[in-house]
Design an enzyme around this catalytic site. Sequence first.
Site, short mmCIF file in Angstrom:
data_model
loop_
_atom_site.label_atom_id
_atom_site.label_comp_id
_atom_site.label_asym_id
_atom_site.label_seq_id
_atom_site.Cartn_x
_atom_site.Cartn_y
_atom_site.Cartn_z
N LYS A 199 11.50 2.15 -3.73
CA LYS A 199 11.87 2.96 -4.99
C LYS A 199 13.37 3.41 -4.50
O LYS A 199 14.03 2.47 -4.90
CB LYS A 199 10.91 4.04 -4.84
CG LYS A 199 9.54 3.83 -4.79
CD LYS A 199 8.91 2.89 -6.12
CE LYS A 199 7.57 2.28 -5.82
NZ LYS A 199 6.55 2.50 -5.05
N ARG A 222 9.33 -8.12 16.40
CA ARG A 222 8.19 -7.10 15.98
C ARG A 222 8.58 -5.83 16.63
O ARG A 222 8.49 -4.63 15.94
CB ARG A 222 6.81 -7.48 16.01
CG ARG A 222 5.96 -6.66 16.00
CD ARG A 222 4.24 -6.91 15.79
NE ARG A 222 4.04 -8.01 16.26
CZ ARG A 222 3.59 -8.15 17.68
NH1 ARG A 222 3.92 -7.20 18.38
NH2 ARG A 222 3.11 -9.38 18.35
N TYR A 261 -0.03 9.22 -5.59
CA TYR A 261 -0.16 7.84 -5.89
C TYR A 261 -1.57 7.30 -5.69
O TYR A 261 -2.12 7.35 -4.78
CB TYR A 261 0.96 6.98 -5.12
CG TYR A 261 1.00 5.57 -5.41
CD1 TYR A 261 1.19 5.03 -6.73
CD2 TYR A 261 0.58 5.05 -4.21
CE1 TYR A 261 1.06 3.63 -6.65
CE2 TYR A 261 0.61 3.43 -4.37
CZ TYR A 261 0.88 2.93 -5.57
OH TYR A 261 0.71 1.60 -5.49
N ASP A 316 5.01 12.79 1.49
CA ASP A 316 5.61 11.78 0.85
C ASP A 316 6.78 12.21 -0.06
O ASP A 316 6.50 12.75 -1.28
CB ASP A 316 4.55 10.99 0.02
CG ASP A 316 4.78 9.78 -0.88
OD1 ASP A 316 6.25 9.50 -0.82
OD2 ASP A 316 3.99 8.85 -0.62
N1 PLP Z 1 4.07 7.01 -2.28
C1 PLP Z 1 4.41 6.91 -3.67
C2 PLP Z 1 4.79 8.33 -4.10
C3 PLP Z 1 4.77 5.65 -4.47
O1 PLP Z 1 4.69 5.77 -5.87
C4 PLP Z 1 4.26 4.47 -3.94
C5 PLP Z 1 4.20 3.28 -4.85
O2 PLP Z 1 4.31 3.27 -5.97
C6 PLP Z 1 3.98 4.46 -2.48
C7 PLP Z 1 3.82 5.59 -1.72
C8 PLP Z 1 3.22 3.19 -1.98
O3 PLP Z 1 4.69 2.29 -1.40
P1 PLP Z 1 4.68 0.64 -1.48
O4 PLP Z 1 4.48 0.34 -3.03
O5 PLP Z 1 6.03 0.47 -0.97
O6 PLP Z 1 3.59 0.42 -0.70
#
Ligand code: PLP
Length: 385
Positions: free
Chosen positions: A198, A48, A101, A173
């Site tokens: 992604k 971890r 998101y 992000d």
């Molecule tokens: N940030 C964005 C722009 C996303 O599209 C997503 C998920 O769709 C996330 C964060 C969250 O990521 P995760 O689904 O890997 O937890």
Amino acid sequence: MKFSTRAIHIGEEPENTQHGDVVSPIHLSTTFAKKSIREVEEGYVYSRSGNPTRDSLERKLAALENAKYGLAFSSGLAAESTVLLALLKKGDHVIAFDDLYGGTKRLFNQVMERFGLEFTYVDARDFENVRRAIKENTRMIWLETPTNPLLKLADIKGISEIAQEKNVIVVVDNTFASPYFQNPLSLGADIVLHSATKYLGGHSDVVGGAIMVNDNELYEKLKFHQNAVGAILSPFDSWLVMRGIKTLAVRMEKHEKNAIKIAEYLEKHPLVEKVYYPGLPSHPQHELAKRQMRGFGGMLSFELKGGLEDAVKFVESLKIFALAESLGGVESLIELPAIMTHASIPKEEREKVGIKDSLIRVSVGIEDVEDLIEDLERGFEAVRR
Ligand code: PLP
């Protein structure tokens, strides 16, 4: 080294392995035996807190964003949670882009608010809105650019300059753009975050998250909380993300090439009301996109003329585009934000930021674009019928 060379080689140097491995081995051991008590504090202790495969990935992640440090988490949301838990405390205020998101907003509003964090959402396309929202207790500005699902942009450099004056941390992000097309740290942001699920993973077969930073103090806090909170990425998943990253550049080139063709096709279509893609000259922030990104990516959204029923008919009639959440994989995906990815945001709030029921979000894959356009034509046929 340039981007692809870094993506392929950093973190996986054969000379650093026992047998000259060209590809990082998957170290599954959860614990590491020591020869003496004296050695207990040296090297790897428990997986971890540190694992050789995750370490390889973390060095690769850092290299992608020209950062000093990378950290890998079990999901994008795990990375987001760790940022908030590591750097904020009860009573602190966060300014966030109002088009985020849906899961990020859910984390903010339904989880973190319970622990005394305060969130204000602003239209960050105009950085004066961000400046006006700064209060005495503002500690963080949270941006997504381009945003999910409306492909709005925030001026990272402009907002970072405002934040620096006030000693506020800027988190970006960077999931939609990917590090191939945009590097927020170079524009003044403090923390970059990715859903590695992604484009980094790229094959829709691993859920993961990533954080990249330059500042030593921020890194120490995030590293401490990565272990203390425990939302780490497993060795096998680390290996999968590493495997994906090696082809990031070639994938992104094709994602973008296909997305431009599809955006242009949709923009001319009589059944389309509006197309959202930063690569189109008609996008209101096209100039900013050209300035802060090296490419426009593979994500786009469009509004059908008509309502939810037409949008449902459209997406259900496609054969190549999978009707699915998520994005950034080699296969094309299509979805309706209002009832899928952004359903956790109340309708009133969705409409306020511009997410209509007829909005369709597309993750353009790397298939042959002629086949993709033929498939979309099938969708329009279904609506016409
Ligand atoms: N940030 C964005 C722009 C996303 O599209 C997503 C998920 O769709 C996330 C964060 C969250 O990521 P995760 O689904 O890997 O937890």
